[in-house]
Design a protein around this motif. Sequence first.
Motif, mmCIF file in Angstrom:
data_model
loop_
_atom_site.group_PDB
_atom_site.id
_atom_site.type_symbol
_atom_site.label_atom_id
_atom_site.label_comp_id
_atom_site.label_asym_id
_atom_site.label_seq_id
_atom_site.Cartn_x
_atom_site.Cartn_y
_atom_site.Cartn_z
ATOM 1 N N GLY A 1 0.814 -1.214 0.000
ATOM 2 C CA GLY A 1 0.000 0.000 0.000
ATOM 3 C C GLY A 1 0.846 1.261 0.000
ATOM 4 N N ILE A 2 1.911 1.264 0.781
ATOM 5 C CA ILE A 2 2.787 2.437 0.836
ATOM 6 C C ILE A 2 3.521 2.607 -0.487
ATOM 7 C CG2 ILE A 2 4.874 3.369 1.933
ATOM 8 C CD1 ILE A 2 3.869 2.151 4.557
ATOM 9 N N PHE A 3 3.945 1.508 -1.102
ATOM 10 C CA PHE A 3 4.625 1.593 -2.388
ATOM 11 C C PHE A 3 3.702 2.189 -3.449
ATOM 12 C CE2 PHE A 3 5.879 -0.400 -6.490
ATOM 13 C CZ PHE A 3 7.124 0.206 -6.614
ATOM 14 N N ILE A 4 2.465 1.722 -3.495
ATOM 15 C CA ILE A 4 1.512 2.244 -4.479
ATOM 16 C C ILE A 4 1.250 3.725 -4.222
ATOM 17 C CG2 ILE A 4 -0.892 2.113 -5.238
ATOM 18 C CD1 ILE A 4 -0.719 -0.922 -4.834
ATOM 19 N N ARG A 5 1.128 4.112 -2.951
ATOM 20 C CA ARG A 5 0.897 5.519 -2.635
ATOM 21 C C ARG A 5 2.078 6.375 -3.073
ATOM 22 N NH1 ARG A 5 2.534 8.675 1.276
ATOM 23 N NH2 ARG A 5 3.312 6.997 2.599
ATOM 24 N N CYS A 6 3.298 5.893 -2.844
ATOM 25 C CA CYS A 6 4.497 6.651 -3.226
ATOM 26 C C CYS A 6 4.605 6.807 -4.738
ATOM 27 C CB CYS A 6 5.748 5.959 -2.708
ATOM 28 S SG CYS A 6 5.943 6.039 -0.928
ATOM 29 N N MET A 7 4.311 5.737 -5.466
ATOM 30 C CA MET A 7 4.428 5.794 -6.923
ATOM 31 C C MET A 7 3.313 6.620 -7.542
ATOM 32 S SD MET A 7 7.184 4.215 -7.601
ATOM 33 C CE MET A 7 7.101 4.066 -9.383
ATOM 34 N N GLY A 8 2.225 6.792 -6.793
ATOM 35 C CA GLY A 8 1.109 7.572 -7.309
ATOM 36 C C GLY A 8 0.129 6.708 -8.073
ATOM 37 N N VAL A 9 -1.093 7.208 -8.181
ATOM 38 C CA VAL A 9 -2.099 6.494 -8.969
ATOM 39 C C VAL A 9 -1.628 6.370 -10.408
ATOM 40 C CG1 VAL A 9 -4.493 6.537 -9.777
ATOM 41 C CG2 VAL A 9 -3.948 7.305 -7.459
ATOM 42 N N TYR A 10 -0.942 7.398 -10.886
ATOM 43 C CA TYR A 10 -0.383 7.397 -12.237
ATOM 44 C C TYR A 10 1.131 7.584 -12.118
ATOM 45 C CZ TYR A 10 -5.285 8.171 -13.340
ATOM 46 O OH TYR A 10 -6.644 8.052 -13.424
ATOM 47 N N PRO A 11 1.900 6.486 -12.038
ATOM 48 C CA PRO A 11 3.341 6.565 -11.803
ATOM 49 C C PRO A 11 4.084 7.222 -12.964
ATOM 50 C CG PRO A 11 2.493 4.330 -11.469
ATOM 51 C CD PRO A 11 1.426 5.096 -12.157
ATOM 52 N N PRO A 12 5.322 7.679 -12.722
ATOM 53 C CA PRO A 12 6.132 8.224 -13.814
ATOM 54 C C PRO A 12 6.212 7.235 -14.976
ATOM 55 C CG PRO A 12 7.182 8.639 -11.712
ATOM 56 C CD PRO A 12 6.025 7.738 -11.428
ATOM 57 N N GLY A 13 6.027 7.766 -16.180
ATOM 58 C CA GLY A 13 6.021 6.926 -17.369
ATOM 59 C C GLY A 13 4.627 6.649 -17.899
ATOM 60 N N THR A 14 3.604 7.029 -17.121
ATOM 61 C CA THR A 14 2.221 6.779 -17.530
ATOM 62 C C THR A 14 1.756 7.860 -18.501
ATOM 63 O OG1 THR A 14 1.761 5.819 -15.357
ATOM 64 C CG2 THR A 14 -0.136 6.406 -16.722
ATOM 65 N N LEU A 15 1.154 7.449 -19.606
ATOM 66 C CA LEU A 15 0.507 8.384 -20.524
ATOM 67 C C LEU A 15 -0.899 8.666 -20.008
ATOM 68 C CD1 LEU A 15 1.684 6.625 -23.777
ATOM 69 C CD2 LEU A 15 2.311 8.960 -23.113
ATOM 70 N N VAL A 16 -1.273 9.939 -19.963
ATOM 71 C CA VAL A 16 -2.532 10.310 -19.320
ATOM 72 C C VAL A 16 -3.314 11.312 -20.161
ATOM 73 C CG1 VAL A 16 -1.690 9.882 -16.971
ATOM 74 C CG2 VAL A 16 -1.383 12.153 -18.007
ATOM 75 N N GLN A 17 -4.616 11.359 -19.864
ATOM 76 C CA GLN A 17 -5.479 12.404 -20.413
ATOM 77 C C GLN A 17 -5.952 13.263 -19.252
ATOM 78 O OE1 GLN A 17 -8.694 11.040 -22.881
ATOM 79 N NE2 GLN A 17 -9.776 12.992 -22.828
ATOM 80 N N LEU A 18 -5.834 14.586 -19.418
ATOM 81 C CA LEU A 18 -6.238 15.508 -18.364
ATOM 82 C C LEU A 18 -7.709 15.876 -18.507
ATOM 83 C CD1 LEU A 18 -3.156 17.919 -18.238
ATOM 84 C CD2 LEU A 18 -3.529 15.767 -17.020
ATOM 85 N N SER A 19 -8.217 16.544 -17.481
ATOM 86 C CA SER A 19 -9.635 16.902 -17.457
ATOM 87 C C SER A 19 -10.010 17.878 -18.563
ATOM 88 C CB SER A 19 -9.998 17.496 -16.091
ATOM 89 O OG SER A 19 -9.102 18.541 -15.738
ATOM 90 N N ASN A 20 -9.036 18.571 -19.165
ATOM 91 C CA ASN A 20 -9.330 19.442 -20.311
ATOM 92 C C ASN A 20 -9.060 18.746 -21.637
ATOM 93 O OD1 ASN A 20 -6.563 19.322 -20.280
ATOM 94 N ND2 ASN A 20 -6.258 21.527 -20.582
ATOM 95 N N ASN A 21 -8.893 17.392 -21.571
ATOM 96 C CA ASN A 21 -8.648 16.522 -22.728
ATOM 97 C C ASN A 21 -7.217 16.593 -23.266
ATOM 98 O OD1 ASN A 21 -11.260 15.390 -22.848
ATOM 99 N ND2 ASN A 21 -12.018 17.218 -23.902
ATOM 100 N N ALA A 22 -6.343 17.380 -22.656
ATOM 101 C CA ALA A 22 -4.945 17.400 -23.076
ATOM 102 C C ALA A 22 -4.293 16.053 -22.767
ATOM 103 C CB ALA A 22 -4.190 18.524 -22.367
ATOM 104 N N LEU A 23 -3.336 15.672 -23.610
ATOM 105 C CA LEU A 23 -2.602 14.427 -23.422
ATOM 106 C C LEU A 23 -1.213 14.733 -22.888
ATOM 107 C CD1 LEU A 23 -3.582 12.650 -26.765
ATOM 108 C CD2 LEU A 23 -4.605 12.321 -24.509
ATOM 109 N N GLY A 24 -0.686 13.836 -22.046
ATOM 110 C CA GLY A 24 0.622 14.095 -21.474
ATOM 111 C C GLY A 24 1.297 12.827 -20.990
ATOM 112 N N LEU A 25 2.550 12.982 -20.566
ATOM 113 C CA LEU A 25 3.365 11.895 -20.027
ATOM 114 C C LEU A 25 3.807 12.295 -18.629
ATOM 115 C CD1 LEU A 25 5.021 9.207 -20.589
ATOM 116 C CD2 LEU A 25 6.909 10.727 -21.253
#
Length: 427
Positions: free
Chosen positions: A327-351
């Motif tokens: 649990g602590i490891f997952i919390r430290c790495m974040g819900v979206y760990p470094p290296g994750t491609l994501v979509q933001l709430s304004n639809n922008a894409l990022g890494l």
Amino acid sequence: MTDTSTSQPTYIVPAQLRLGLYVRLELDWLSHPFTFNQFKITKQEQIDTLRSLGLERIRIDVKRSDVQPLPAPTEPEPAVPAAQREAQDAAIVAKRVRVEKLTQHRTALNECERKFQGAARALKTITRNLFARPGESMAEAAELISSLVDSMLTDRDIAIHLMNDKLGGEEVYFHQLNVAVLAMMLGKQLHMDREQLTEIGMGALFHDIGKMELPSQLLQKTDALSPSEQDLMMRHTHYGLEIGKKLGLTPEALAIVFQHHECVDGSGYPHALRGEGILPLSRLVAIVNEYDNLCNRPNPRDSLTPYEALATMFGQQRARFEAQALGIFIRCMGVYPPGTLVQLSNNALGLVMAVNSSKPLKPTVLIYDPSVPKHEAIILDLESEAELTIIKSIRPGQLPQQVFTYLNPRKRMTYYCDTVPGPTQGA
């Protein structure tokens, strides 16, 4: 307004702006106060700021707009009030201050890359000379781990940075370095002292040392292993124990080398140990080792994204690991760990480029914006962007080619930790 039935850009005058329109500013990013060059208008303040820019016309994206623009005015627009111009100028000044902070972030990231590259090269030298000059090599390994401990034992928060996946030809040593760095980060979160961090760092750095006794063709195989090959692969823990003894590793580090594939539910190897039968440091390294193996499989096409790796460990493999540490490891790495491609709430894409271990929901994200040159790409610290959130993770194959090329997602996930600039914890 330009005819929307053609493929030509659509322009309106500022007086036609309204909530729900999607605008594309044809300006240099530093010439306006907005975070992005293109966005949907959601607040009256945005309309006021757009009108204060003094533009004769503004481009809109009809397909991405929720409404039609207001009718074109029949009379010239009134001059922008002086107070509104002053507010807009102040906003641009504030943006320039934020840009300076982003420049500092780029500098810090480059420095972190330099340290990482130095560590990878040091590990390469240590490994190559391990048997020819064991005393010298182990002293260099202790020095490397000591420098990492120094960076961990600070009052400042620790940021986990995504590194370039190819730096100076040291790729083969990335797994050892990843496991050591992330295991020590996890140890810091569990309030380990210098001695414990040193033990877990040395054990993690040499956890796979037994693989030096295995055939190179086995280690390089990208297809599934046969039962006999798997049996041979599993012997690396025994080989590692014997090598570790000759190198003079401490009992705690030796336990990590021998037990890093043991699982608390008894499903691991070499002895199917359970729970407390596995030493505490070994249980921590087992978590980090599995995560890195999921993200960096022999065949890159089989690798999971960091987000998928953590989801798999929590959703399907939870019984294999110590619950609190996982649990602590997952919390430290974040819900979206470094290296994750994501979509933001304004639809922008990022890494996702970095995660502050104490603020895992607010990572630093490299943003795709075709109007900004790739080498000057916007890097947003979501902690400073209250209105922006990450809404979902994206697999690399889902990206259009131009976005993939711009964001350059890593084939290998490689991490390094550094302190976060700014006040110390609790300040």
